[in-house]
Design a protein around this motif. Sequence first.
Motif, PDB file in Angstrom:
ATOM      1  N   UNK A  19      -6.723  -0.914   4.028  1.00 23.48           N
ATOM      2  CA  UNK A  19      -7.785  -1.496   3.206  1.00 23.48           C
ATOM      3  C   UNK A  19      -7.442  -1.385   1.718  1.00 23.48           C
ATOM      4  N   UNK A  20      -6.863  -0.259   1.317  1.00 25.60           N
ATOM      5  CA  UNK A  20      -6.481  -0.079  -0.085  1.00 25.60           C
ATOM      6  C   UNK A  20      -5.369  -1.046  -0.476  1.00 25.60           C
ATOM      7  N   UNK A  21      -4.423  -1.263   0.420  1.00 26.76           N
ATOM      8  CA  UNK A  21      -3.339  -2.210   0.120  1.00 26.76           C
ATOM      9  C   UNK A  21      -3.894  -3.626  -0.056  1.00 26.76           C
ATOM     10  N   UNK A  22      -4.868  -3.991   0.773  1.00 29.03           N
ATOM     11  CA  UNK A  22      -5.474  -5.334   0.621  1.00 29.03           C
ATOM     12  C   UNK A  22      -6.185  -5.463  -0.719  1.00 29.03           C
ATOM     13  N   UNK A  23      -6.877  -4.414  -1.120  1.00 29.87           N
ATOM     14  CA  UNK A  23      -7.656  -4.474  -2.359  1.00 29.87           C
ATOM     15  C   UNK A  23      -6.788  -4.354  -3.608  1.00 29.87           C
ATOM     16  N   UNK A  24      -5.793  -3.480  -3.559  1.00 36.04           N
ATOM     17  CA  UNK A  24      -5.001  -3.161  -4.755  1.00 36.04           C
ATOM     18  C   UNK A  24      -3.660  -3.858  -4.820  1.00 36.04           C
ATOM     19  N   UNK A  25      -3.259  -4.523  -3.736  1.00 37.91           N
ATOM     20  CA  UNK A  25      -1.924  -5.089  -3.678  1.00 37.91           C
ATOM     21  C   UNK A  25      -0.974  -4.104  -3.022  1.00 37.91           C
TER      22      UNK A  25
END
Length: 595
Positions: free
Chosen positions: A409-415
């Motif tokens: 989820x963090x990778x989706x939000x932050x790149x």
Amino acid sequence: MRRIEHRLCHASRSGFDHLRLSAKCGLALFALGVAAALPAMGQEADNAAVQPTPLADTILINGRIFTADAFSSTAEAVAIADGKFLVVGSNDAVRATAGPGTKVIDLKGRMAMPGITDMHIHPVRGGLAERTYCKFSESAPIGELLAMVGKCAAAKKPGEWIEGAEWNSVLAPTLDKAMLDRVAPDNPVYLHDNTNHVVWVNSAALTAARVDRSTVPPPGGTIVRDPQTGEPTGIFRESAMGLIFSAKPKPDKATIEAAAQSVFGKLNAFGVTSIQSAQASAEEVAAFRNLETEGKLTVRVRTQWDFNPNLAPAPPAAMLGRFDSREERGPQTELIDPDGAKIYADGIALGAGSPYLEPYAMAPTYGHAAIDRMALFDAVLQMDRLGLAIMIHAMGDAAVRTSLDAIEAARRANGTRGRRHVIAHTFSVDRADRGRARALDVVFENSPPVVLFPNDLMASTEGVLGRKRLRETSPIRSLLDAGDVVAYGSDWDNIPEPDPWLALQALVTRQNPAAPDRGYIGRGEAVDLITGLEILTINGAFGLGLEKRTGSIEVGKDADLIVLDQNLFTVPPDRIRHTKVLHTILRGKSVFVRR
């Protein structure tokens, strides 16, 4: 060339996957490299004629040097200049770099290899334990243990704390504060078990911490109570340990620095040149920086700041605010990376402190998380955005899945350009989640090594989790086959010694090095020797984001190298544990020589 490899080639299934080329792809890249180089060959020849060959500060010759490069190659010799590998190859090629002032080390056929990375260790806590703890063996019976505490109390002034370790966690149901009160009535006593997830304390410690029958345990923690009176028995699990820990006096700066320096020397003697220090405090980081300034820091250190565990110095919300500022962390330096954070998704299976996808064998429960799911997601999101390298403690397969979900989820939000993250322990990983880590740029760290072989702790775990899950513990071979990267961590001081050679033997055999007759755990998850060496070296460097600087012996990389007393490729697997390091070099400088 590395960028070309990434664009054109698929990785194989070995430990450090993305640096290995298939034969077909390797030939294609070789042809491409030759074609690209042809127009410039004449110019390069002219430059070579003009520019003198640099002279080495140190050369090592006549060895069998395992490089851990993309081809797992070996070399006869290496040359070192300005802390870097200048030449890796034959004796003749390396001797050509020697000048009048070059130091020559004749390996006399001995094996050398890259320095080892320990991805999970508690160096200051371990150093303090060696210097100040009341020490006893986890195999000690209760009578012997109590006698030792009484002896330690006799050497203390009334009111002084006694901290000690390590008793066997399976004894917890039989212990209470009254036992300690009898042998140490005038001193608060705080004793760690052999997992560091349970403590045993006496009445004086409870009084000092102001803990009584009305005290409410923090989320994820347990205060074991007398079923008749409701009074605390003296056993505290998981986050509840912090209730007592916060009352203990803290060591001073000089004590912390001395503890750290002694442990770094111990690690160098085992061949360790890079570490990830879990649960680091501001005082510990300050000690590391002082050692670096004085030229006494003999390992690379990444520090992991605590977020939500039992020993965190501030509540979770406050910790997130502290991560946002570099003022407390300080800058990155050549040897110190202070930009890590540690989150606890769970505890351990004993006491149902880990969430599992299927119920426990011992009771109708799925276990307990150490942090709420959305709180975990929020923390990972913010830390990833801040550019922190996150280590998530996750033992149960449900905790591992939730951790991977949070990072995804963090990778989706932050790149996807954030720092590489780590999931600690690799204890239980569901089959459906194997292979996910690679896509998320996450490394699985395997620790402590004792979970790889049968012992009393794992025998107790069978009763908690059941036979099937026990046999699937630490699925290292399966994770590697799925494309994930697995690295080594000792988790010392939760084990007697931070000895990577015990871990390597366990990786290869899945037996208890000290008691092979006890059998195997997950024999099909054993790895070959080369893969095991990669787990200890290049995979660990990759886990720390340092694969371009260290982890393998290649031209241009930092000269981190160790010399061994035996050739691991010629000794039987059951002899690996006896390996002794003769010489440890960090960035071209000798930091340990066995006398």
